[in-house]
Scaffold this motif. Structure first.
Motif, PDB file in Angstrom:
ATOM      1  N   LYS A  73       1.648  -8.152   4.302  1.00 46.00           N
ATOM      2  CA  LYS A  73       2.477  -7.600   5.373  1.00 46.00           C
ATOM      3  C   LYS A  73       1.653  -7.282   6.622  1.00 46.00           C
ATOM      4  O   LYS A  73       2.131  -7.414   7.729  1.00 46.00           O
ATOM      5  CB  LYS A  73       3.159  -6.315   4.895  1.00 46.00           C
ATOM      6  CG  LYS A  73       4.087  -6.522   3.718  1.00 46.00           C
ATOM      7  CD  LYS A  73       5.381  -7.158   4.151  1.00 46.00           C
ATOM      8  CE  LYS A  73       6.250  -7.447   2.922  1.00 46.00           C
ATOM      9  NZ  LYS A  73       7.490  -8.136   3.287  1.00 46.00           N
TER      10      LYS A  73
ATOM     11  N   GLU B  21       7.345  -0.195  -1.277  1.00 48.13           N
ATOM     12  CA  GLU B  21       8.259   0.094  -0.167  1.00 48.13           C
ATOM     13  C   GLU B  21       7.738   1.250   0.685  1.00 48.13           C
ATOM     14  O   GLU B  21       7.854   1.242   1.907  1.00 48.13           O
ATOM     15  CB  GLU B  21       9.644   0.465  -0.708  1.00 48.13           C
ATOM     16  CG  GLU B  21      10.430  -0.713  -1.257  1.00 48.13           C
ATOM     17  CD  GLU B  21      11.686  -0.264  -2.016  1.00 48.13           C
ATOM     18  OE1 GLU B  21      12.156  -1.041  -2.849  1.00 48.13           O
ATOM     19  OE2 GLU B  21      12.156   0.865  -1.782  1.00 48.13           O
ATOM     20  N   THR B  22       7.169   2.240   0.000  1.00 50.51           N
ATOM     21  CA  THR B  22       6.655   3.416   0.708  1.00 50.51           C
ATOM     22  C   THR B  22       5.568   3.028   1.697  1.00 50.51           C
ATOM     23  O   THR B  22       5.604   3.414   2.876  1.00 50.51           O
ATOM     24  CB  THR B  22       6.075   4.427  -0.311  1.00 50.51           C
ATOM     25  OG1 THR B  22       7.121   4.838  -1.176  1.00 50.51           O
ATOM     26  CG2 THR B  22       5.481   5.641   0.394  1.00 50.51           C
ATOM     27  N   SER B  25       6.915   0.796   4.538  1.00 51.45           N
ATOM     28  CA  SER B  25       7.647   1.637   5.507  1.00 51.45           C
ATOM     29  C   SER B  25       6.680   2.475   6.330  1.00 51.45           C
ATOM     30  O   SER B  25       6.851   2.645   7.541  1.00 51.45           O
ATOM     31  CB  SER B  25       8.606   2.585   4.772  1.00 51.45           C
ATOM     32  OG  SER B  25       9.539   1.868   4.052  1.00 51.45           O
ATOM     33  N   ARG B  28       4.855   0.475   8.967  1.00 49.29           N
ATOM     34  CA  ARG B  28       5.744   0.166  10.098  1.00 49.29           C
ATOM     35  C   ARG B  28       5.949   1.400  10.982  1.00 49.29           C
ATOM     36  O   ARG B  28       6.055   1.295  12.191  1.00 49.29           O
ATOM     37  CB  ARG B  28       7.102  -0.311   9.576  1.00 49.29           C
ATOM     38  CG  ARG B  28       7.047  -1.743   9.086  1.00 49.29           C
ATOM     39  CD  ARG B  28       8.445  -2.210   8.714  1.00 49.29           C
ATOM     40  NE  ARG B  28       8.383  -3.543   8.121  1.00 49.29           N
ATOM     41  CZ  ARG B  28       9.112  -3.938   7.088  1.00 49.29           C
ATOM     42  NH1 ARG B  28       9.963  -3.109   6.534  1.00 49.29           N
ATOM     43  NH2 ARG B  28       8.991  -5.153   6.618  1.00 49.29           N
ATOM     44  N   ALA B  29       6.057   2.565  10.318  1.00 46.32           N
ATOM     45  CA  ALA B  29       6.399   3.791  11.064  1.00 46.32           C
ATOM     46  C   ALA B  29       5.164   4.526  11.584  1.00 46.32           C
ATOM     47  O   ALA B  29       5.296   5.495  12.335  1.00 46.32           O
ATOM     48  CB  ALA B  29       7.209   4.727  10.159  1.00 46.32           C
ATOM     49  N   ILE B  46       8.445   9.831   2.329  1.00 41.27           N
ATOM     50  CA  ILE B  46       8.946   8.459   2.365  1.00 41.27           C
ATOM     51  C   ILE B  46       9.198   7.958   0.940  1.00 41.27           C
ATOM     52  O   ILE B  46      10.228   7.337   0.651  1.00 41.27           O
ATOM     53  CB  ILE B  46       7.939   7.529   3.097  1.00 41.27           C
ATOM     54  CG1 ILE B  46       7.807   7.963   4.561  1.00 41.27           C
ATOM     55  CG2 ILE B  46       8.375   6.077   2.993  1.00 41.27           C
ATOM     56  CD1 ILE B  46       6.713   7.236   5.321  1.00 41.27           C
ATOM     57  N   ALA B  50      12.705   6.827  -0.672  1.00 42.23           N
ATOM     58  CA  ALA B  50      12.841   5.467  -1.206  1.00 42.23           C
ATOM     59  C   ALA B  50      13.346   5.511  -2.646  1.00 42.23           C
ATOM     60  O   ALA B  50      14.210   4.714  -3.042  1.00 42.23           O
ATOM     61  CB  ALA B  50      11.496   4.736  -1.133  1.00 42.23           C
TER      62      ALA B  50
END
Lengths: 76, 177
Positions: A73, B21-22, B25, B28-29, B46, B50
């Protein structure tokens, strides 16, 4: 102090967050009440067991997959 | 983080997904992270969100499955008075007993489990737990106390029922010799 009076304060007592006067009241009660002594001791032991043995390490392969996903990613 | 996800999802694969996912995320944040909370607390938050999202999708109604006495607002008066504190810690290293700790934890509603995991397993402070779960500190304390009392009941019932068995003790002694 009666049994039900101390129940709500036991976690604060075990965490050392209770006023000295209340601690003394609890200790006086527990010295005379066998059931409450068991509750205090086993509650303390319950917390200790989870603190000692409750932690599950993330499996190495799961860690590898996490790093792989994050690297993927990150470059996108 | 993994512990929180694992305890909430009760499934290693889903816990791994929550963890992925954590961090995705969070990456990204990250530019929007204002530093008003500690980075670790922010990540826990987070992860918690999630996990809750996934649980909602699974339509797991854990709270409704709980026995009376665990849900908030219900009488939590002790019912088990077996003193099992003298049990040797070595016995507790046995998988069987560790499984009993995990099983007891899974009987808690998510609202108590999350608080217990962060406070008593992950070692976060009351303030950090409150920040991570968007609760007041008073609420964290109340939930933690209820969780501990409920777990004490479960473990006491487990030990009062005769576990670990006499065979386990014998086996332990033979290992030690």
């Amino acid at each position: 102090m009666q049994c039900k009076d101390m129940l709500g304060s036991l976690s604060d007592y075990l965490d050392g967050e209770l006023e000295a006067q209340w601690c003394a009241e609890i200790e006086r009660h527990v010295a005379e009440c066998g059931n409450c002594r068991v509750v205090v001791d086993t509650l303390q032991k319950t917390v200790l067991l989870y603190r000692t043995y409750g932690h599950e390490e993330i499996p190495e392969d799961a860690k590898d997959r996490l790093y792989a996903v994050l690297n993927l990613k990150a470059v996108r | 983080m993994y512990n929180l996800a694992l305890r909430l999802m009760a499934d290693p694969h889903e816990a791994e997904d929550v963890l992925q996912e954590t961090f995705i995320s969070a990456f990204r944040a990250l530019p929007r992270f204002e530093g008003r909370s500690q980075l670790g607390t922010w990540l826990y938050r987070i992860a918690y969100n999630a996990a809750l999202m996934r649980l909602r999708k699974r339509r797991v109604r854990t709270e409704s499955l709980d026995e009376p006495g665990v849900a908030e607002g219900v009488d939590l008066a002790p019912r088990q008075f077996t003193d099992w504190t003298a049990l040797p810690d070595k016995l507790l290293l046995r998988r069987e007993l560790r499984d009993s700790l995990n099983a007891a934890l899974l009987t808690l509603p998510e609202s108590l489990r999350g608080v217990f995991v962060l406070r008593d397993i992950e070692g976060l402070s009351t303030a950090e737990t409150a920040a991570a779960l968007a609760l007041t500190e008073t609420n964290v304390k109340v939930r933690l106390h209820r969780a501990r009392l409920a777990l004490r009941e479960k473990l006491s019932a487990y030990f009062a029922s005769g576990a670990p068995s006499a065979g386990s003790h014998k086996e332990l002694v033979s290992h030690a010799m």
